[in-house]
Design a protein around this motif. Structure first.
Motif, mmCIF file in Angstrom:
data_model
loop_
_atom_site.group_PDB
_atom_site.id
_atom_site.type_symbol
_atom_site.label_atom_id
_atom_site.label_comp_id
_atom_site.label_asym_id
_atom_site.label_seq_id
_atom_site.Cartn_x
_atom_site.Cartn_y
_atom_site.Cartn_z
ATOM 1 N N GLY A 51 -6.980 -2.862 3.700
ATOM 2 C CA GLY A 51 -6.316 -3.134 2.435
ATOM 3 C C GLY A 51 -5.727 -4.512 2.278
ATOM 4 N N ASP A 52 -5.708 -5.323 3.347
ATOM 5 C CA ASP A 52 -5.108 -6.663 3.288
ATOM 6 C C ASP A 52 -3.688 -6.596 2.720
ATOM 7 O OD1 ASP A 52 -4.955 -9.416 3.620
ATOM 8 O OD2 ASP A 52 -5.783 -9.839 1.626
ATOM 9 N N ILE A 53 -2.907 -5.632 3.223
ATOM 10 C CA ILE A 53 -1.549 -5.423 2.718
ATOM 11 C C ILE A 53 -0.531 -6.036 3.671
ATOM 12 C CG2 ILE A 53 -2.135 -3.318 1.443
ATOM 13 C CD1 ILE A 53 -1.040 -1.695 3.810
ATOM 14 N N GLN A 54 0.656 -6.300 3.127
ATOM 15 C CA GLN A 54 1.774 -6.773 3.950
ATOM 16 C C GLN A 54 2.807 -5.671 4.187
ATOM 17 O OE1 GLN A 54 0.915 -8.970 1.005
ATOM 18 N NE2 GLN A 54 -0.634 -9.573 2.520
ATOM 19 N N TYR A 55 2.776 -4.644 3.323
ATOM 20 C CA TYR A 55 3.732 -3.547 3.429
ATOM 21 C C TYR A 55 2.991 -2.225 3.223
ATOM 22 C CZ TYR A 55 7.105 -7.304 2.689
ATOM 23 O OH TYR A 55 7.820 -8.469 2.801
ATOM 24 N N LEU A 56 3.360 -1.232 4.029
ATOM 25 C CA LEU A 56 2.810 0.111 3.900
ATOM 26 C C LEU A 56 3.989 1.066 3.715
ATOM 27 C CD1 LEU A 56 0.354 2.029 4.013
ATOM 28 C CD2 LEU A 56 0.641 2.103 6.501
ATOM 29 N N VAL A 57 3.986 1.769 2.581
ATOM 30 C CA VAL A 57 5.111 2.635 2.227
ATOM 31 C C VAL A 57 4.662 4.092 2.250
ATOM 32 C CG1 VAL A 57 6.823 3.214 0.470
ATOM 33 C CG2 VAL A 57 6.139 0.831 0.807
ATOM 34 N N PHE A 58 5.406 4.918 2.965
ATOM 35 C CA PHE A 58 5.162 6.360 2.991
ATOM 36 C C PHE A 58 6.296 7.045 2.232
ATOM 37 C CE2 PHE A 58 3.079 4.851 6.871
ATOM 38 C CZ PHE A 58 1.848 5.503 6.812
ATOM 39 N N GLU A 59 5.986 7.627 1.087
ATOM 40 C CA GLU A 59 6.973 8.370 0.305
ATOM 41 C C GLU A 59 6.728 9.848 0.582
ATOM 42 O OE1 GLU A 59 9.102 10.499 -1.510
ATOM 43 O OE2 GLU A 59 7.381 10.594 -2.860
ATOM 44 N N CYS A 60 7.633 10.487 1.292
ATOM 45 C CA CYS A 60 7.379 11.833 1.827
ATOM 46 C C CYS A 60 8.492 12.837 1.554
ATOM 47 C CB CYS A 60 7.163 11.746 3.341
ATOM 48 S SG CYS A 60 5.726 10.779 3.837
ATOM 49 N N LEU A 61 9.425 12.523 0.683
ATOM 50 C CA LEU A 61 10.618 13.364 0.568
ATOM 51 C C LEU A 61 10.756 13.927 -0.845
ATOM 52 C CD1 LEU A 61 12.786 14.191 2.569
ATOM 53 C CD2 LEU A 61 14.191 12.316 1.749
ATOM 54 N N GLY A 62 10.493 15.248 -0.988
ATOM 55 C CA GLY A 62 10.688 15.915 -2.263
ATOM 56 C C GLY A 62 12.138 16.353 -2.447
ATOM 57 N N GLU A 63 12.416 16.939 -3.606
ATOM 58 C CA GLU A 63 13.786 17.309 -3.924
ATOM 59 C C GLU A 63 14.331 18.371 -2.962
ATOM 60 O OE1 GLU A 63 11.518 16.493 -6.142
ATOM 61 O OE2 GLU A 63 12.595 14.763 -6.937
ATOM 62 N N ARG A 64 13.487 19.350 -2.608
ATOM 63 C CA ARG A 64 13.942 20.410 -1.711
ATOM 64 C C ARG A 64 13.754 20.052 -0.243
ATOM 65 N NH1 ARG A 64 10.870 24.425 -1.631
ATOM 66 N NH2 ARG A 64 12.318 26.023 -0.913
ATOM 67 N N THR A 65 12.901 19.058 0.021
ATOM 68 C CA THR A 65 12.531 18.766 1.405
ATOM 69 C C THR A 65 13.737 18.401 2.254
ATOM 70 O OG1 THR A 65 10.536 17.805 0.443
ATOM 71 C CG2 THR A 65 10.823 17.574 2.812
ATOM 72 N N VAL A 66 14.638 17.628 1.697
ATOM 73 C CA VAL A 66 15.776 17.178 2.498
ATOM 74 C C VAL A 66 16.717 18.337 2.807
ATOM 75 C CG1 VAL A 66 17.271 16.461 0.579
ATOM 76 C CG2 VAL A 66 17.454 15.308 2.782
ATOM 77 N N GLY A 91 0.820 -1.199 0.000
ATOM 78 C CA GLY A 91 0.000 0.000 0.000
ATOM 79 C C GLY A 91 0.856 1.253 0.000
ATOM 80 N N SER A 92 0.398 2.256 -0.733
ATOM 81 C CA SER A 92 1.093 3.534 -0.778
ATOM 82 C C SER A 92 0.408 4.496 0.180
ATOM 83 C CB SER A 92 1.075 4.102 -2.202
ATOM 84 O OG SER A 92 1.684 5.374 -2.247
ATOM 85 N N GLY A 93 1.054 4.777 1.308
ATOM 86 C CA GLY A 93 0.428 5.554 2.372
ATOM 87 C C GLY A 93 0.588 7.052 2.266
ATOM 88 N N ALA A 94 1.486 7.520 1.386
ATOM 89 C CA ALA A 94 1.686 8.965 1.207
ATOM 90 C C ALA A 94 2.457 9.187 -0.077
ATOM 91 C CB ALA A 94 2.434 9.576 2.387
ATOM 92 N N GLY A 95 2.164 10.315 -0.722
ATOM 93 C CA GLY A 95 2.863 10.678 -1.940
ATOM 94 C C GLY A 95 3.719 11.920 -1.794
ATOM 95 N N TYR A 96 3.601 12.589 -0.643
ATOM 96 C CA TYR A 96 4.462 13.731 -0.352
ATOM 97 C C TYR A 96 4.366 14.025 1.142
ATOM 98 C CZ TYR A 96 0.594 17.089 0.117
ATOM 99 O OH TYR A 96 -0.517 17.756 0.539
ATOM 100 N N SER A 97 5.195 14.949 1.615
ATOM 101 C CA SER A 97 5.348 15.164 3.051
ATOM 102 C C SER A 97 4.045 15.523 3.762
ATOM 103 C CB SER A 97 6.382 16.269 3.299
ATOM 104 O OG SER A 97 6.505 16.546 4.668
ATOM 105 N N GLY A 98 3.233 16.373 3.170
ATOM 106 C CA GLY A 98 2.018 16.832 3.849
ATOM 107 C C GLY A 98 0.764 16.090 3.471
#
Length: 446
Positions: A27-42, A7-14
């Protein structure tokens, strides 16, 4: 053939948090991924870490973890995220603290470190890709340098028993590819499998974009129930077979068209989508709707990875000063134009040192310029905006101040004035020999 659900839990920081909770619960998922880091965010996170060594990770980390940890722990759903930003170890420790407060003391948390390559980059004179120059020429304006790590250290952490893996800068698709490598034991030189896994990761990385959020355009591409938008699930087979779907009954839609748009998103060359783990080839990908909200994606390929890693370099580029004010009613457009003329002349008279200035009216010409907006119907209300780029904060402040003086010194009936001044953290890219980035794993027990 074994299949996992990611499952995709986030597509950006906010991003919204409720869809991630829905994925964990239904969702009957085994993995939950949060993608939260943009190019400037770091780069911004590195600034925060400089002020406080215990900071520098995603500001929504605690809220997200508190929302999903009880369910994920109960259902043995593993979490992978780049919410570590500039400080993955601090993020892991904070997550461990949260887990303990929730009575989840058995969770094993891993931080993937080694993406911070600032010192290595300072020692070299790497060429900047976006403009002429080298990294040394940035001098003391240089804030950060973070290499895009691949899936291998994340997969290693999962194989080492981690329930939660927190990274800093990593390739977005790699966050999703890592669970596949871990679950199926894919070899790190099986380029076609890694290529197809990268297709899956790229489709899932922006969360609600592929379920209709960014896709929606009323009257042309209608999407139902966007206020309850569900985030996507990738069903991935051991052979790389992929179906994109979402939680039944959630808002949005998964169609061939939403998947095709996301497939092309941010891809310059579909035949050579360069990632840390593989050079993926999207040119033979086939997208088929097989049922409502179920789309099969096949045909991803790959070739050998490159010898370099992309590094995102953050630096202080300049300062921006801005001022806004609104006019409404009969003659609003004329008053707005007069306001811009006044500020333009005032900036000259007062000698504001700006390398670039913009004078515009939001809703009329601020996006596409005066030429394309010519002939548009006269609006009932306008929002005047003046912005400028300067070399220091003092000059940036003066721009907003001049707009604010329109309250009493400009056209009649201006209101809602706003001003700001800030530094601009820009990003550039360099290529670093792969062997100079040395990722490692730090385990933290809850």
């Amino acid at each position: 053939m074994r299949t996992i659900r990611i499952g995709s839990g986030a597509g950006y920081s906010g991003d919204r948090i409720e869809p991630a909770v829905e994925l964990a619960e239904k969702g009957d998922i085994q993995y939950l991924v949060f993608e939260c880091l943009g190019e400037r965010t770091v780069a911004l996170a590195q600034q925060a870490r400089m002020k406080n060594p215990d900071n520098g990770y995603d500001p929504l980390l605690e809220e997200r973890m508190r929302a999903v940890l009880p369910t994920c722990a109960g259902k043995r759903i593993k979490i992978v995220t780049n919410m570590g930003a500039a400080n993955p170890v601090a993020a892991a420790r904070k997550t461990a603290e949260i887990a303990r407060s929730l009575g989840l003391s058995s969770l094993k948390i891993a931080a993937v470190i080694g993406d911070d390559v600032l010192d290595v980059c300072k020692d070299g004179d790497l060429k900047i890709m976006e403009f002429d120059g080298t990294i040394k020429q940035l001098g003391n304006r240089l804030l950060s340098a973070n290499a895009y790590l691949g899936a291998a250290p994340i997969a290693e952490a999962l194989t080492g028993g981690a329930d939660i893996v927190i990274t800093g800068r990593a390739s977005d698709p790699a966050l999703f590819l890592a669970p596949m490598i871990h679950a199926f034991g894919w070899a790190m030189d099986d380029w076609n499998l890694l290529g197809q896994g990268t297709v899956a990761g790229h489709l899932l990385e922006c969360a609600g974009q592929i379920t209709g959020g960014y896709f929606a355009d009323p009257g042309y591409k209608d999407i139902p129930a966007l206020a309850r938008l569900g985030f996507p699930i990738g069903e991935v087979g051991e052979d790389g077979a992929l179906v994109i779907t979402k939680v039944a009954g959630s808002g949005g839609a998964v169609t061939a068209q939403t998947c095709k748009e996301q497939l092309l998103y941010e891809v310059h060359d579909p035949k050579q989508y360069i990632q840390p783990d593989v050079v993926a080839d999207f040119s033979h990908v086939k997208v088929e709707e097989i049922a409502p909200d179920r789309v099969r994606v096949s045909g991803g390929r790959g070739t050998k990875r490159t010898g370099t890693l992309k590094v995102s370099v953050g630096y202080v580029d300049s300062f921006i000063g801005e001022g806004q004010i609104s006019y409404a009613g009969p003659g609003a457009l004329a008053r707005g134009r007069l306001a811009l003329e006044i500020v333009r002349e005032r900036l000259k008279l007062s000698g504001v040192a700006a390398s670039e200035l913009r004078f515009e009216m939001i809703g009329l010409d601020s996006l596409h310029g005066a030429a394309l907006s010519a002939g548009a119907a006269e609006p009932y209300e306008v929002r005047v905006r003046v912005t400028g780029r300067t070399d220091n904060l003092r000059e940036a402040v003066r721009i907003g101040n001049e707009v604010e003086t329109l309250y009493t010194n400009g056209p009649a009936a201006g209101g809602g004035a706003f001003k700001s001044a800030r530094d601009v953290v820009a990003v550039a890219s360099v290529l670093l020999p792969r062997e100079l980035a040395k990722p490692s794993i730090c385990f933290v027990g809850a």
